[in-house]
Each structure stands twice: as structure tokens, then as C-alpha cells.
Write an enzyme that holds these catalytic residues in place. Structure first.
Site, PDB file in Angstrom:
ATOM      1  N   LYS A 196       0.861  -1.190   0.000  1.00 40.37           N
ATOM      2  CA  LYS A 196       0.000   0.000   0.000  1.00 40.37           C
ATOM      3  C   LYS A 196       0.893   1.234   0.000  1.00 40.37           C
ATOM      4  O   LYS A 196       1.683   1.442   0.921  1.00 40.37           O
ATOM      5  CB  LYS A 196      -0.901   0.000   1.226  1.00 40.37           C
ATOM      6  CG  LYS A 196      -1.759   1.256   1.316  1.00 40.37           C
ATOM      7  CD  LYS A 196      -2.827   1.147   2.379  1.00 40.37           C
ATOM      8  CE  LYS A 196      -3.613   2.445   2.470  1.00 40.37           C
ATOM      9  NZ  LYS A 196      -4.663   2.374   3.489  1.00 40.37           N
ATOM     10  N   ARG A 206     -10.832  10.020   1.855  1.00 41.49           N
ATOM     11  CA  ARG A 206     -10.707  10.701   3.145  1.00 41.49           C
ATOM     12  C   ARG A 206     -11.820  11.736   3.310  1.00 41.49           C
ATOM     13  O   ARG A 206     -12.233  12.019   4.436  1.00 41.49           O
ATOM     14  CB  ARG A 206      -9.313  11.312   3.277  1.00 41.49           C
ATOM     15  CG  ARG A 206      -8.246  10.218   3.348  1.00 41.49           C
ATOM     16  CD  ARG A 206      -6.822  10.766   3.333  1.00 41.49           C
ATOM     17  NE  ARG A 206      -5.835   9.685   3.232  1.00 41.49           N
ATOM     18  CZ  ARG A 206      -4.541   9.866   2.989  1.00 41.49           C
ATOM     19  NH1 ARG A 206      -4.074  11.098   2.851  1.00 41.49           N
ATOM     20  NH2 ARG A 206      -3.713   8.834   2.916  1.00 41.49           N
ATOM     21  N   LYS A 218       1.250  10.128   5.662  1.00 44.15           N
ATOM     22  CA  LYS A 218       1.314   8.714   6.059  1.00 44.15           C
ATOM     23  C   LYS A 218       2.597   8.050   5.570  1.00 44.15           C
ATOM     24  O   LYS A 218       2.681   6.819   5.482  1.00 44.15           O
ATOM     25  CB  LYS A 218       0.068   7.986   5.543  1.00 44.15           C
ATOM     26  CG  LYS A 218      -1.237   8.527   6.142  1.00 44.15           C
ATOM     27  CD  LYS A 218      -2.432   7.611   5.884  1.00 44.15           C
ATOM     28  CE  LYS A 218      -3.686   8.104   6.617  1.00 44.15           C
ATOM     29  NZ  LYS A 218      -4.823   7.180   6.482  1.00 44.15           N
ATOM     30  N   GLU A 234       7.497  -6.683   1.223  1.00 43.22           N
ATOM     31  CA  GLU A 234       6.307  -6.526   2.066  1.00 43.22           C
ATOM     32  C   GLU A 234       5.333  -7.694   1.839  1.00 43.22           C
ATOM     33  O   GLU A 234       4.769  -8.247   2.784  1.00 43.22           O
ATOM     34  CB  GLU A 234       5.572  -5.218   1.717  1.00 43.22           C
ATOM     35  CG  GLU A 234       6.197  -3.957   2.289  1.00 43.22           C
ATOM     36  CD  GLU A 234       5.826  -3.743   3.751  1.00 43.22           C
ATOM     37  OE1 GLU A 234       5.131  -4.589   4.339  1.00 43.22           O
ATOM     38  OE2 GLU A 234       6.246  -2.716   4.311  1.00 43.22           O
ATOM     39  N   LYS A 249      -2.168  -1.398  -3.915  1.00 42.21           N
ATOM     40  CA  LYS A 249      -3.037  -0.221  -3.852  1.00 42.21           C
ATOM     41  C   LYS A 249      -2.207   1.037  -3.924  1.00 42.21           C
ATOM     42  O   LYS A 249      -1.193   1.088  -3.219  1.00 42.21           O
ATOM     43  CB  LYS A 249      -3.789  -0.283  -2.533  1.00 42.21           C
ATOM     44  CG  LYS A 249      -4.679   0.882  -2.245  1.00 42.21           C
ATOM     45  CD  LYS A 249      -5.354   0.655  -0.930  1.00 42.21           C
ATOM     46  CE  LYS A 249      -6.140   1.896  -0.571  1.00 42.21           C
ATOM     47  NZ  LYS A 249      -6.635   1.853   0.751  1.00 42.21           N
ATOM     48  N   SER A 275     -10.195   5.709  -4.663  1.00 43.89           N
ATOM     49  CA  SER A 275     -11.153   6.805  -4.833  1.00 43.89           C
ATOM     50  C   SER A 275     -10.690   7.852  -5.842  1.00 43.89           C
ATOM     51  O   SER A 275     -11.492   8.354  -6.629  1.00 43.89           O
ATOM     52  CB  SER A 275     -11.425   7.445  -3.477  1.00 43.89           C
ATOM     53  OG  SER A 275     -10.208   7.873  -2.883  1.00 43.89           O
ATOM     54  N   TYR A 314     -14.937   1.118  -7.097  1.00 47.16           N
ATOM     55  CA  TYR A 314     -16.194   1.847  -6.967  1.00 47.16           C
ATOM     56  C   TYR A 314     -17.023   1.757  -8.244  1.00 47.16           C
ATOM     57  O   TYR A 314     -18.160   2.200  -8.274  1.00 47.16           O
ATOM     58  CB  TYR A 314     -15.909   3.309  -6.592  1.00 47.16           C
ATOM     59  CG  TYR A 314     -15.072   3.412  -5.330  1.00 47.16           C
ATOM     60  CD1 TYR A 314     -15.653   3.211  -4.079  1.00 47.16           C
ATOM     61  CD2 TYR A 314     -13.695   3.646  -5.389  1.00 47.16           C
ATOM     62  CE1 TYR A 314     -14.897   3.265  -2.919  1.00 47.16           C
ATOM     63  CE2 TYR A 314     -12.922   3.704  -4.233  1.00 47.16           C
ATOM     64  CZ  TYR A 314     -13.529   3.507  -3.004  1.00 47.16           C
ATOM     65  OH  TYR A 314     -12.774   3.545  -1.858  1.00 47.16           O
TER      66      TYR A 314
HETATM   67  C1  PBG Z   1      -7.619   3.380   5.575  1.00 44.41           C
HETATM   68  C2  PBG Z   1      -7.827   3.228   4.111  1.00 44.41           C
HETATM   69  C3  PBG Z   1      -7.611   4.190   3.106  1.00 44.41           C
HETATM   70  C4  PBG Z   1      -8.094   3.644   1.931  1.00 44.41           C
HETATM   71  C5  PBG Z   1      -8.545   2.361   2.235  1.00 44.41           C
HETATM   72  N1  PBG Z   1      -8.356   2.118   3.588  1.00 44.41           N
HETATM   73  C6  PBG Z   1      -7.114   5.578   3.173  1.00 44.41           C
HETATM   74  C7  PBG Z   1      -5.752   5.858   3.650  1.00 44.41           C
HETATM   75  O1  PBG Z   1      -4.919   4.975   3.842  1.00 44.41           O
HETATM   76  O2  PBG Z   1      -5.484   7.032   3.869  1.00 44.41           O
HETATM   77  C8  PBG Z   1      -8.138   4.342   0.605  1.00 44.41           C
HETATM   78  C9  PBG Z   1      -9.199   3.881  -0.345  1.00 44.41           C
HETATM   79  C10 PBG Z   1      -9.492   4.809  -1.466  1.00 44.41           C
HETATM   80  O3  PBG Z   1      -8.872   5.872  -1.648  1.00 44.41           O
HETATM   81  O4  PBG Z   1     -10.404   4.485  -2.216  1.00 44.41           O
HETATM   82  N2  PBG Z   1      -6.407   2.992   6.081  1.00 44.41           N
END
Ligand code: PBG
Length: 323
Positions: A196, A206, A218, A234, A249, A275, A314
Site C-alpha cells: 500500500k 478521506r 502517512k 512486504e 493499492k 477513490s 467503486y
Molecule cells: C484506511 C484506508 C484508506 C483507503 C482504504 N483504507 C485511506 C488511507 O490509507 O489514507 C483508501 C481507499 C481509497 O482511496 O479508495 N487505512
């Protein structure tokens, strides 16, 4: 002589093209992310995610029935937590009667066969909007893992089929696996967000959960977008620690990683079209700059081609309507 081989022969018409097509899209490919909120009768559109909604539990029931009828058999649940329930330790995440726990039960109640996966991370519950506990401005690993284990157990108790840790803390897969085994949840699986990346493409998500980090970013836990070998490391560790499914992701900007992980490991590989990817395609098609349906299919096809076994998107409903 002119070449014996003319590649265009296999593209001459629809029939031959469909005969030689290497990949196809079916409802079986998809994991549907769902956003849940408190309240009654709530179906609110997320401003940066056109035609995507947050549902209160009563309307979630209908949505689950719709998905099942469309052949969409797996959901990934996220909850929007009221501000007054947020704290540094994500205490509310462990509430047996919390929104996530009730959402799991709601889905299982209305459609017992629907596969329920749950997001496991502190950010929607954290007053800092971070995925872990904050001490002196640092996201501390090991105390966070303890909470993630309890959160996973709580989701399993509520009826989740899979937990999906999205936090990127070290060692969490092993600890969650052991916690589940110790409590008898031997059949509850783990889909790990293994690779990720710290991505700006999470912006609209968010907004959806009101979970943007209150300070900093992050990058001390999610991966650097410049890195490739680190993704393999990982992923390998997560598999060794007991992950049943691994995930990459975001999606499109990381297709190379999807392919590499698919080639390297023999567990199912998921990809998350996040998203921001959804928002981009929606926005451009609203402006008339792109053909919505065609770019949607093309983007999903890229995941299939890259070797993804599971696609969280989505677009799941939109695309199944077209099939
Ligand atoms: C939470 C999480 C996130 C997403 C999925 N689980 C956001 C982040 O890590 O800040 C993102 C999903 C998306 O953008 O569609 N840890």
C-alpha cells in the site's frame, strides 16, 4: 513476398476479436467497497465521488440486496465515525455495538451468503486521522498492532468473513492471525493491504470518511511510490505471516507491481482501484472529455491484464450493469 503474418487478420470483426480476447470481466472479479454512516434513511452522495454514497444501516440492506441480485457477492466495509467518538487509541473500534459491528451484522442478516470483508485500521476512529496510535508525533507500531488484533477479533465476532488490515504496521498479519486462531476464528481470512503506497489518490476516500490526517502525512508507514522491490518484500512477509490474499493499492499507477507480485507469488492477488482513480474518470467524463463507459472498462481490463484475481472498485455496479 509481403509478410505471411498479418496481425490485423485477428482483428477483422467482432466475432474473431471476441474469439481471441485474452481477458474478460465478470461480476466474480469484484469486491465492492461500501461506506456506512449512522442515522436512518441516509443515502448521501460523496461530493468528490459522483454517484457514490454513504448509507445508513437501513438503506444498506437494500443496497446489499441489489448487489447480490447483480451477482456481486463480496463487500468491503468502511465506516464514518462521528467526531465525538474519535480518540487517539481508536477505542470506538472495539465497541461490540459500534457502527462497523452493526454493519457486519446487518449485511449477514439480510444476505448471509454475501462475503463480508472489513477495513482494519485506526484512521476513521483516530482523532489524529492516522492509521495508528500517536505518541509525540510518531505513529507507534507495536501498541497499534495490539489494537488491530482486538479490532479484528471484534469484526470476527460480529460475523466478518475476512479482515482487511490497511494500516501498514509491521508484524500485524502474524499477530492478527495468531489472535484469530487463539479465539477459534480459524476460518476468518486475512486480506492484507501488503503493498500500500502513500498516495495522493486517496483524497476523495478521506472526504468520504472525514479521515484525513490531522498532521503530517502517512509516509512513515505507507510505501514510497518510487519503490518496487520493497513491494515484493512486504508481500512476501505478509504471506509468511499468514495472509490469505495480498493487495496492491492504488491500482492504475501501480500495475507494474500487480504483475510482478502475480508472477512471484501463488496466493490470490487483489488490486484496489482507489477513490482518486474513480474521481478522475468521473470528472473527465462529466466534462465530456472522456467516454465514461469505455474508460471504465479499459481501466478494469488493465487490472485483469496485469494479473489481478480480485478487483476492489467503486465502478463495480456501473460495470456489471454494462456486461
Ligand atoms: C484506511 C484506508 C484508506 C483507503 C482504504 N483504507 C485511506 C488511507 O490509507 O489514507 C483508501 C481507499 C481509497 O482511496 O479508495 N487505512
Amino acid at each position: 513476398m509481403f509478410p505471411l503474418r498479418r496481425n490485423r487478420r485477428l482483428r477483422t470483426n467482432k466475432a474473431i476479436r471476441s474469439l481471441v480476447r485474452e481477458n474478460s470481466i465478470t461480476p466474480n472479479d469484484f469486491l465492492v467497497p461500501l461506506f456506512v454512516v449512522e442515522g436512518k434513511g441516509v443515502k448521501e452522495e460523496i461530493p468528490s465521488m459522483p454517484n457514490y454514497y454513504r448509507f445508513s444501516l437501513d438503506l444498506l440492506e437494500q443496497e446489499i440486496k441489489n448487489l447480490w441480485q447483480m451477482g456481486l457477492k463480496s463487500v468491503l466495509l468502511f465506516v464514518k465515525v462521528p467526531d465525538n467518538l474519535k480518540d487517539n487509541k481508536g477505542t470506538e473500534a472495539l465497541n461490540p455495538n459500534g457502527l462497523m459491528q452493526r454493519a457486519i451484522k446487518t449485511v449477514k442478516n439480510v444476505c448471509p451468503e454475501m462475503l463480508v470483508m472489513t477495513d482494519v485500521a485506526l484512521d476513521p476512529y483516530s482523532s489524529y486521522g492516522h492509521d495508528g496510535i500517536v505518541e509525540d508525533g510518531i505513529i507507534v507500531n507495536d501498541p497499534t498492532v495490539g489494537v488491530l488484533c482486538n479490532m479484528s477479533l471484534s469484526h470476527a465476532e460480529a460475523g466478518a468473513d475476512f479482515v482487511a488490515p490497511s494500516d501498514m504496521m509491521d508484524g500485524r498479519i502474524l499477530n492478527i492471525r495468531e489472535a484469530l486462531e487463539d479465539d477459534g476464528f480459524t476460518d476468518v481470512g486475512i486480506m492484507s493491504y501488503s503493498a500500500k503506497y502513500a498516495s495522493a489518490f486517496y483524497g476523495p476516500f478521506r472526504d468520504a470518511l472525514d479521515s484525513a490526517p490531522g498532521f503530517g502525512d502517512k509516509k512513515t508507514y505507507q510505501m514510497d511510490s518510487a519503490n518496487r522491490f520493497e513491494a515484493l518484500r512486504e508481500t512476501e512477509m505478509d504471506i509468511d505471516e499468514g495472509a490469505d490474499i495480498v493487495m496492491v493499492k492504488p491500482g492504475i499507477p501501480y500495475l507494474d507491481i500487480v504483475r510482478e507480485i502475480k508472477n512471484e507469488f501463488d496466493v490470490p492477488v487483489a488490486v484496489y482501484q482507489v477513490s482518486g482513480e474513480y474521481a478522475m474518470l468521473k470528472a473527465a467524463s462529466e466534462k465530456g472529455w472522456l467516454d465514461h463507459d469505455q474508460v471504465m472498462i479499459e481501466s478494469i481490463m488493465s487490472f485483469k491484464r496485469a494479473g489481478a484475481d480480485i478487483i476492489a472498485s467503486y465502478f463495480a455496479k456501473d460495470i456489471v450493469k454494462l456486461l
